[in-house]
Design a protein around this motif. Sequence first.
Motif, PDB file in Angstrom:
ATOM      1  N   CYS A 440       0.820  -1.209   0.000  1.00 31.16           N
ATOM      2  CA  CYS A 440       0.000   0.000   0.000  1.00 31.16           C
ATOM      3  C   CYS A 440       0.857   1.263   0.000  1.00 31.16           C
ATOM      4  CB  CYS A 440      -0.934  -0.007   1.212  1.00 31.16           C
ATOM      5  SG  CYS A 440      -2.210   1.258   1.134  1.00 31.16           S
ATOM      6  N   THR A 441       2.064   1.172   0.584  1.00 29.58           N
ATOM      7  CA  THR A 441       2.973   2.320   0.634  1.00 29.58           C
ATOM      8  C   THR A 441       3.344   2.794  -0.767  1.00 29.58           C
ATOM      9  OG1 THR A 441       3.888   1.472   2.691  1.00 29.58           O
ATOM     10  CG2 THR A 441       5.155   3.165   1.579  1.00 29.58           C
ATOM     11  N   GLU A 444       0.624   4.936  -2.007  1.00 26.92           N
ATOM     12  CA  GLU A 444       0.669   6.214  -1.292  1.00 26.92           C
ATOM     13  C   GLU A 444       1.739   7.136  -1.871  1.00 26.92           C
ATOM     14  OE1 GLU A 444       1.165   7.846   3.319  1.00 26.92           O
ATOM     15  OE2 GLU A 444       1.202   5.695   2.870  1.00 26.92           O
ATOM     16  N   SER A 470      -6.512  -2.640   5.645  1.00 28.70           N
ATOM     17  CA  SER A 470      -5.519  -1.569   5.808  1.00 28.70           C
ATOM     18  C   SER A 470      -5.519  -0.644   4.597  1.00 28.70           C
ATOM     19  CB  SER A 470      -4.117  -2.157   6.011  1.00 28.70           C
ATOM     20  OG  SER A 470      -4.055  -2.923   7.183  1.00 28.70           O
ATOM     21  N   SER A 471      -5.582  -1.243   3.401  1.00 28.58           N
ATOM     22  CA  SER A 471      -5.607  -0.442   2.175  1.00 28.58           C
ATOM     23  C   SER A 471      -6.917   0.329   2.048  1.00 28.58           C
ATOM     24  CB  SER A 471      -5.416  -1.350   0.957  1.00 28.58           C
ATOM     25  OG  SER A 471      -4.223  -2.098   1.069  1.00 28.58           O
ATOM     26  N   GLU A 473      -8.729   1.415   4.539  1.00 28.91           N
ATOM     27  CA  GLU A 473      -8.656   2.517   5.495  1.00 28.91           C
ATOM     28  C   GLU A 473      -7.831   3.675   4.940  1.00 28.91           C
ATOM     29  OE1 GLU A 473      -7.242   1.020   9.207  1.00 28.91           O
ATOM     30  OE2 GLU A 473      -8.908  -0.398   9.433  1.00 28.91           O
ATOM     31  N   TYR A 474      -6.752   3.338   4.238  1.00 31.94           N
ATOM     32  CA  TYR A 474      -5.935   4.389   3.626  1.00 31.94           C
ATOM     33  C   TYR A 474      -6.738   5.150   2.572  1.00 31.94           C
ATOM     34  CZ  TYR A 474      -2.719   6.571   0.379  1.00 31.94           C
ATOM     35  OH  TYR A 474      -2.109   7.475  -0.460  1.00 31.94           O
ATOM     36  N   GLU A 477      -9.293   7.477   4.277  1.00 29.37           N
ATOM     37  CA  GLU A 477      -8.669   8.705   4.780  1.00 29.37           C
ATOM     38  C   GLU A 477      -8.304   9.642   3.633  1.00 29.37           C
ATOM     39  OE1 GLU A 477      -5.382   7.268   6.995  1.00 29.37           O
ATOM     40  OE2 GLU A 477      -6.616   6.415   8.617  1.00 29.37           O
TER      41      GLU A 477
END
Length: 518
Positions: A440-441, A444, A470-471, A473-474, A477
Amino acid sequence: MKLLSSYAQMFKREFEGYNLQRLLTDLLAGITVTAVALPLALAFGVSCGASAAAGLVTAIIAGIVISALSGASFQISGPTGAMSAVLVTIILKFKLQGVFVVTFIAGIMLLLAAIFKLGRLVSMIPRPVITGFTSGIAVIIALGQIDNFFGTASVGESALAKLASYTKLGFTPDIYSVALGLIVVAIMIVWPKKWNAKIPSSLIGIIVATIVSVVFGFEVATVGDIPKTLFLSERLTIASVEWSRIGEYISPAISIAALAMIESLLCGASASRMKNEEFDANKELIAQGIGNMLIPLFGGVPATAAIARTSVAIKSGCQTRLCGIFHALGLLAAMFVLGPVMSMLPLSALAGVLMVTAWRMNEWSEIKYIFSHKLYGAVGKYLITMVSTVVFDLTIAIVIGIVYSALVFIYRCMKLELTSKGNNCETVIKICGPVFFINCTKLENKINELYSDDKTIIIDLSGVNVIDTSSCEYLYELTEEKVNVSVTGACESVKKMLEKTGVACTDRLCEEIEAVTL
């Protein structure tokens, strides 16, 4: 009652229209399988550290019981090379009585696997892992037959330990043992395949080697006495169980149950394609469970379905499960009639059979494919599983192979593919591959690189089939903080995950996006 009804329906379908002609076909196919199974049963019984008689009893009981309850008409079960390789260290540690208990417990485990329908787990094992495990077993079988083939002596609890012991004990081959072993190997190599379907090369090799040994009076180790009874003197009884060691038996029982499950279900899946017949994995596990609970009561070793004997049965015209039962009755007749002859069989001749069997059990076409196509991930799985099988045991090797496969998969998933197209007003970031916390980073960083207050960013998820929380949630946001960032193109499963985490996903068409961004 439901199970009995299911079996009744299966038997009804299988024997519908059964007549004398089909019965004769089953009988002849069973006799052919007997010829193939006889030398293998004797060889595998000796190779695992038990006796030739134990191997023969195993094949007979398995042929009757497991064939009768099997999940298909074609499965032929008995002692196998893979099981013999696993049993060697177990017999050294627990002796034969311990193996009987372990086999009985393994049978219970197989029944539980059938009840909970765990047979499907076999499909989760990657093919290179199974290939590596098979090659590892082949190496163990070959190493384990060095003493019998060369007429030498070694010590140790594993094939590698025995091999290492030659440095201390010395290695002085017996010329007569080697000669007899080579006779068998040579015959099995040069014997025409078209003849092998009727008269197995292993049987001819053993017969010729035995005749040579008797005629020339070679002083070599032989099979020894073959008792004319199905109830061997050393067998499982309640009085013989060391109840204080029950806890120690669980781990080897898991290994035997796992191997029986893997071999039997893979054999069934492969043979069902050969015969174009349905295969019931659940019933097969029931048959293997009951069979392996009964076999130690007669003095036999663990059994499993055998692809070599099963394929011979199918190619010989096997019609119903009576073929497997006829093969068992043929072995029983051989036990009573040919016992004195079988007692004279040289161990080196049986070792020759196992040496060739070990070579042939390797899946050479699969090995050649993954190496020639430079499939490095598959090569790694194959080599790691093979080495682990030789150094450790079956259960550990399979676990190591699966864990390594999972790590390779995760590493490849980290390589998320991101492509972007756009103009001064709008940019589309197309994602291909599974999106989860590890990679996911990368997404980003890409967004931070392209983002500006005066530009709209569209995240196209049409190439994503899996996304984790997790992805999500990113993305939540991101879309909450930046109103000019939107998500689109998600498939139904990904869209449901996004909706659960509050991420708005539009249905804007890819063609529409491309028209704007080019």
